[in-house]
Structure formats: structure tokens, C-alpha cells
Enzyme design. Sequence first.
Site, PDB file in Angstrom:
ATOM      1  N   GLU A 212       4.618  -3.096 -26.372  1.00  0.00           N
ATOM      2  CA  GLU A 212       5.044  -4.007 -25.137  1.00  0.00           C
ATOM      3  C   GLU A 212       3.691  -4.775 -24.730  1.00  0.00           C
ATOM      4  O   GLU A 212       3.012  -4.286 -23.824  1.00  0.00           O
ATOM      5  CB  GLU A 212       5.605  -3.397 -24.100  1.00  0.00           C
ATOM      6  CG  GLU A 212       7.231  -2.531 -24.535  1.00  0.00           C
ATOM      7  CD  GLU A 212       7.998  -3.496 -24.803  1.00  0.00           C
ATOM      8  OE1 GLU A 212       7.911  -4.732 -24.384  1.00  0.00           O
ATOM      9  OE2 GLU A 212       9.051  -3.262 -25.422  1.00  0.00           O
ATOM     10  N   CYS A 246       3.062  -8.932 -16.467  1.00  0.00           N
ATOM     11  CA  CYS A 246       3.198  -9.260 -18.144  1.00  0.00           C
ATOM     12  C   CYS A 246       4.185 -10.290 -18.114  1.00  0.00           C
ATOM     13  O   CYS A 246       4.101 -11.381 -19.054  1.00  0.00           O
ATOM     14  CB  CYS A 246       3.515  -7.937 -18.968  1.00  0.00           C
ATOM     15  SG  CYS A 246       5.069  -7.084 -18.547  1.00  0.00           S
TER      16      CYS A 246
END
Length: 467
Positions: A212, A246
Site C-alpha cells: 500500500e 496517502c
Amino acid sequence: MDRSELEQLLFRQKQAFKREVPGYERRIEALRKLSSILEEHQEELIHAVARDFGWRSHDETLLLEIYPLQDEIRHAIKNLKSWMKSRRVSGSWFLYPAKAFYQYQPKGCVGIMGAWNYQLMLCLSPMIDALAAGNHILLKPSEIAPHSAGLLKRLLNANFDEAYVSCVTGDADTARNFSALGFDHLFFTGSTTTGKKVMEAAAPNLTPVTLELGGKSPAIIHPSYSVERAVKRILTGKLFNAGQTCVAPDYLMCPESLNTQIEEQARNFMQQHFQELLDAGQYTWIINDKHYERLQSLLKDAEEKGAKLVPLWDSEPEDRQFFPYLIFGVQEDMRIMQEEIFGPLLPVLNIESLSGWISYVESNPRPLALYYFDSNKKRIRRMLQETNSGGVTINDTIYHLAQHNLPFGGNGDSGMGHYHGFDGFETFSKKKAVMKQYSFAPTDFLRPPFTGVKKTLLRKLGSFLKA
């Protein structure tokens, strides 16, 4: 913890997993125990996160980490029994009357490497999925946020048998040793650069990895859409955790004709909301001096190369507070358009058309998220079909990751694999194929030698199978 100590800990976990694979009841018990830890130590966890940042709002940590984790646990407990069920599929006609089905089994011992920007969420969210799938877990929080990492280690190791769930802390050497262990699955959250190193370290063990990562997630405003509404939602997503997210909108694309409206609406939004945010102590600081200086250098580089910097707040910041900027006139050779920003800076890239926006997105590394503001179904459909990204939110930002029944994950440079809800359960499981044959079966006639009637049947089978 050195390499040999990590290997011994993983060995004990693998031996324990061989002795007893966690069933439904043990998984539910573990999930409820984790929920209790979050509830009983909520204030302690929030305080540890605030210490890591220097300052972070109590309510922001509740909203973005504690509450989502509790909701994920609730969702997993509610759905686990159905997730674990075997699923029948249609059998191939020439194998009739055989039955075919698949069932999920835990992969075994999994490693989870968290990230500093949402230490609680990014350590414990994949842990929830891994527990639900029946795995044993070795967790490594980020050393960049040492207070929350140390507290997670103390709480988890005090409440779980180390052969089932264990948390280790340490520096970059520990992280390198951790990623080289022979896990049955390795889950990493962090930068693309570090993700490549993690994947390289896992390769000799053939350890499957979920990465991720991040990247430059664009927000795009079509001129027909309300600029006021779009700017409010883009800045809301950008200012959570001071942009250290993010999936934060990394840059904005729009026609040049919208620049004046964007600046006006951004200033209006700040005047209406930002002072209240500061007065309430709800604006997060940048994690450390290194990252603070990096943001300053991004601004300096952009200005030296001709960009127009528009500060959206004029007062003097405290310590590592970094107030938001719009940056107009950006060019591709500026660092701010090459690096993931991870802070409250919003470059505005002027491209005039839908085709141009799509072309720009597709000519750059695939982003973790894409945000498109438009009400026209045809244009929305084209944007979805012709761009590649980890996920998309239409007419808002970041909230697609809060949908329990949607997978969350990257694509290309922004990552591989996904988690959340059933998709997380599936990531940490082996989807095992099973066929059950009966006493009478046509397969008994499919063994060699193929002569006589068998040869004739084989040729007819080939003719029948032609498309």
C-alpha cells in the site's frame, strides 16, 4: 531486535499455527479483544499519536483512526461467519456428477509493516483483516512515530500470546530484517521507494506481498461544476492530518479560466474555517523537522522555477505548523510535480480539456486515488474507463476508503493488492479449490491408452469444444 531473534519469534508462531489453526470462535475472541484494547486505552493511544506529531488533534485521531478501527472490527465480526463459508460453483459438464466448491483458509503467519502518518490505522486495520482470516501475526510499526509504536507493542504483547500476535519495534535495520523473514504473506504500507526494497527483500522467500504505497493523486474540476463546493471538499481532504495522508489530493487540474475562482474560494474557505480550526487546537503539525524542511524546499524550488505561491493563511505558525499554499503556474520539471507532497501544498496545473486531463494522468505513474468533480454522466464514465488509479471518489475526496464493501489498494507505482472488509479477508486467505468426485464418474473413461472407443470419444469431444 536482531535478525536471529526475529527468526526465532516467527518460528514459534509457525509452530503454534501448525498445532492449531484459529477457528471461528478464536478469531471472534481476538477481534473483540482488540476492540477492548482500543476502548480501554483510547486516551493513551491518542496522546501517544499527539506526542509523535508534536501536536495532533484529539478529535482528528478519534475520527480518522479510533472510530474507523472500531467500525472495521464491528463489520468483520458481523460478517465473518458468511465470509468463512464454502462456496459452491458450477461444475464442468464433462466431469458430472462431480461437485466443485472453494473455501478460504488462512495463509499462516503474516507480517505487517505500518506507516507513521496513521500509525494506529495502518498497523491495526490490516491486522483486523488478518485476524479475521485466521492468521498469526507479527507486527512492525513505523519507528518514525516512536511513542505510538512503543505503546502498540506494550498493549498488544500484554494481551496476546506472542505465538499468536506479537509486535516488535526497532530502527530501519529492524525493518530491513523484518521484511526479509519467511512470512506466508507480507503487508507493507509506506513510500514507493521503500516498497520496492520490501518486495526485493521478500523475493528470495517467494513471500507474497501487498504493498500500500502512495503517489500523486489528482483532483480535477470540470468548469461546469460548482467551484465553491469542489474547493471546499478538496481542501477538507487536503487538510486532514495537514496533508500527511496517502490519499490526500496531491495536485489540482482545471482550465486556467478557473484559477481566479479557485483562489477566491480557497481564501473564503480558510477565512470561514481555519481560524476556528487553530483556536480549537485541531490543526496537525508536520511529523518532524526533516519533513518540514522538505516542504519548505518544495516551495522554494517551485518559486525559483517561476511558480506563483499563494499563502492561504498569513499568521506566524507555531513550531512545526505548516500553513496551506496554492501554487499556480507549475511546470513538470518542478519537484512539487514530481514528488508526493505529503503536506498542505496544493499545486494547480492548468490543462484545458477532459482529453488533456486523461492524457496527463495516464502519462504519469498510476495514482492511489483520483478525484473528479463533474455532474455529467458521460464524462464521468469516460474518466473512469480511460484512467487507471487505485480508487476513485466522484465529487468528493478520500471517503471511498471508508466504504467497507469496497477494496482499498493501489495500482502500479501506488501499490499492489488490496484490503478492507471481505477484500482484506480474502487477501490474507488462500482460496482453495475443491472437487468432490462420486463412485460413478466419466473420468474413469478418460485414462490412457486412448484406443478404440476412447479414441473416437476423444475426437468427438474436441469437435464439441470448438467455439
